[in-house]
Structure formats: structure tokens, C-alpha cells
Write a protein that holds these residues in place. Structure first.
Motif, PDB file in Angstrom:
ATOM      1  N   SER A 166      25.728  39.516  31.156  1.00 23.58           N
ATOM      2  CA  SER A 166      26.667  40.058  32.423  1.00 23.58           C
ATOM      3  C   SER A 166      27.905  40.750  31.746  1.00 23.58           C
ATOM      4  CB  SER A 166      27.012  38.932  33.439  1.00 23.58           C
ATOM      5  OG  SER A 166      27.767  38.084  32.865  1.00 23.58           O
ATOM      6  N   GLU A 199      16.765  40.959  38.453  1.00 27.48           N
ATOM      7  CA  GLU A 199      17.763  40.846  39.713  1.00 27.48           C
ATOM      8  C   GLU A 199      18.988  40.393  39.352  1.00 27.48           C
ATOM      9  OE1 GLU A 199      15.322  37.829  41.934  1.00 27.48           O
ATOM     10  OE2 GLU A 199      14.353  39.609  43.080  1.00 27.48           O
ATOM     11  N   GLU A 200      19.266  39.372  38.296  1.00 26.95           N
ATOM     12  CA  GLU A 200      20.426  38.939  37.741  1.00 26.95           C
ATOM     13  C   GLU A 200      21.059  40.349  37.050  1.00 26.95           C
ATOM     14  OE1 GLU A 200      22.404  35.633  35.061  1.00 26.95           O
ATOM     15  OE2 GLU A 200      20.734  35.153  36.265  1.00 26.95           O
ATOM     16  N   ARG A 202      20.755  43.423  37.966  1.00 27.97           N
ATOM     17  CA  ARG A 202      21.185  44.353  38.775  1.00 27.97           C
ATOM     18  C   ARG A 202      22.392  43.848  39.583  1.00 27.97           C
ATOM     19  NH1 ARG A 202      17.599  44.981  44.219  1.00 27.97           N
ATOM     20  NH2 ARG A 202      18.371  42.907  44.399  1.00 27.97           N
ATOM     21  N   ALA A 203      22.358  42.394  39.891  1.00 29.50           N
ATOM     22  CA  ALA A 203      23.606  42.062  40.424  1.00 29.50           C
ATOM     23  C   ALA A 203      24.801  42.190  39.786  1.00 29.50           C
ATOM     24  CB  ALA A 203      23.271  40.232  40.795  1.00 29.50           C
TER      25      ALA A 203
END
Length: 276
Positions: A166, A199-200, A202-203
Motif C-alpha cells: 500500500s 482487491e487489496e 485496488r482498495a
């Protein structure tokens, strides 16, 4: 693509010349954890009428495994990005010294000096140590170097301490770029784990996944294309070229993107290069 500024074997000038010879009109230079070659690449590409997307491939970690995040269309002068990359390069410097110390204890002194000489730049990775071990007669090839000395659990293995995925995405976004999961087919994840990763990603603000890559299997292309569509992510395509003697695809010789996905270069404003 990669140059001598990371683990590629060609200078920036040689790399751009090869791109031109292969008839490719749009390229991205994405050296590992540094942007030292971008300005020269922009100049050399412009001289040959080639579009150049400034990029970087950031070493990161997700759920205990190393994940490479490519930034495309970045502002290489962005302070947050450069501060972050400097942190990673400091760790790489420390790791190189530690690998060298462990090899010296095992009776093979001078490894860091040799690896840096082969690298030709500050960015020294395990592949450079593998080449030094081969060149100095301690093993027959790079594969044996990892199996005997550099791989997980071996004498000179030093665990990586990469940043969270992230955080890499955030640096890239702050620099105005689009974050891309590099070669997701290489991470040996189950279907559910790969989806969880994406998914993580994209989040966190990620924008694309590498659907067609010279460093992952051609069979991954359709599955990754469907995943990109399902998650509303763009798709990238790249050779992951490191050099003519290194085993990834040749420049321009990669499978096209499957139908129905949005090429990441269109999101970057290069719609004129829309090829599938």
C-alpha cells in the motif's frame, strides 16, 4: 524494461537503440527502486521518435511475500517518491554488505566489490552476486548460485525487508502515476489469494495489473484479463526485458492483450498507441 541502472545488462542508450530496431513505438523504463536512467531515456527516445513512459518497479511486500509494483507515468522529481526510493536503496546497500560478509565467512571474500563492478551502478541485487559467484568459479551458473549460496535458507541468504504494498502504491499515486501489479502470474498464488491481492491493491489506489508479460506464462493472459475486467483495473503489457542473454521475452515479442480489457497506456494519455 530494465537497464544497467538496475538488473538489466544494457545501458540506456543501448536499450533505446534496441527498442528502435525492434520497431516498438512506446516504451517504459522501469528500473528497480530508482529512476536514475529516466532523463537520459527521455532524451534518447525523443531522438528516435519513440514514446517514453517514465516508470519504476518498486520492491514491496504483501501478506509475507515480495510483490513488485510498477509505477507508470510518474513524476520522477516528486519528493515523496524519491524519499521512499532512497529508503529502499539504503536497505539494498545494507543487504549487499551483509551478503558479502556471509560469503566471506564461507571463504569467498570480495563479493560486494565484484557484484558492484558487474552491476555498473549503485543498484546491486542478488543476481549480481550470482554472476560474481559464477565468474569466480564458485558455481557453474546463476541457478546453482541461488541453490547453494543465495536462496532462502542458504548460507548467504538475507531476508528482504520491503515496504508494504500500500505504501508503494501511495508513493506512485502522489507522483501522479498509475500503480501496476507486476507479473502477477509469477507469485505462485492460488486463484483466491491472487484475487485478494488485487482487491487489496485496488482498495489502496492501484490502477492496473500486468496481464501479458514476458516473465510469466502465456496461459496466464486470459485469466488475468478477466480478473482485470472484474475488478475494473486496466491491463498492462510488457516484455520485462533485462537483456538479450537473459531469459525473458525479446522486446516486442509478447502476446497481445486479450479483448475487452483497457490498456493502461490509454489511461496515461497514449491512446494513439492502442494495440491489442
Amino acid at each position: 524494461m530494465h537497464s544497467l541502472h538496475s538488473d538489466g545488462s544494457l545501458s540506456v542508450e543501448e536499450l533505446v537503440a534496441r527498442v528502435a530496431e525492434r520497431g516498438v513505438r512506446l516504451m517504459a523504463l522501469t528500473d528497480h527502486d530508482n529512476t536514475a536512467g529516466i532523463v537520459e531515456a527521455q532524451q534518447k527516445a525523443a531522438q528516435r521518435g519513440i514514446g517514453l513512459i517514465p516508470g519504476v518497479e518498486v520492491s514491496s511486500e504483501w501478506s509475507g511475500i515480495g510483490i513488485h509494483i510498477v509505477g507508470l507515468g510518474i513524476d520522477i522529481h516528486n519528493r515523496e517518491l524519491q524519499r521512499g526510493l532512497a529508503r529502499i536503496m539504503e536497505f539494498r546497500d545494507w543487504r549487499a554488505a551483509e551478503i558479502s560478509r556471509l560469503l566471506a565467512v564461507a571463504g569467498m571474500p570480495g563479493a560486494e566489490e565484484g557484484a558492484r563492478r558487474l552491476a555498473g551502478s549503485r543498484m546491486v541485487g542478488r543476481t549480481h552476486f550470482a554472476r560474481w559467484l559464477k565468474d569466480t568459479g564458485h558455481c557453474q551458473d546463476n541457478a546453482e548460485a541461488f541453490q547453494r549460496w543465495l536462496g532462502r535458507g542458504q548460507v548467504a541468504y538475507v531476508p528482504s525487508d520491503w515496504i508494504p504494498m500500500s505504501e508503494a502504491v501511495d508513493w506512485i499515486r502522489q507522483s501522479g502515476g498509475i500503480a501496476v501489479v507486476a507479473h502477477p502470474g509469477r507469485y505462485k498464488l492460488s486463484g483466491s489469494r491472487l484475487r485478494a491481492l488485487c482487491e487489496e491493491f485496488r482498495a489502496a489506489g492501484g490502477g492496473a495489473i500486468e496481464v501479458s508479460s514476458g516473465s510469466q506464462g502465456a496461459a496466464d493472459r486470459e485469466h488475468l484479463g478477466r480478473l482485470a475486467q472484474q475488478l475494473d483495473l486496466a491491463a498492462s503489457l510488457g516484455s520485462d526485458f533485462h537483456g538479450p542473454e537473459i531469459g525473458h521475452a525479446e522486446i516486442g515479442q509478447i502476446f497481445p492483450l486479450p479483448e475487452g480489457v483497457q490498456p493502461v497506456w490509454e489511461r496515461l494519455g497514449y491512446a494513439d498507441f492502442s494495440l491489442h
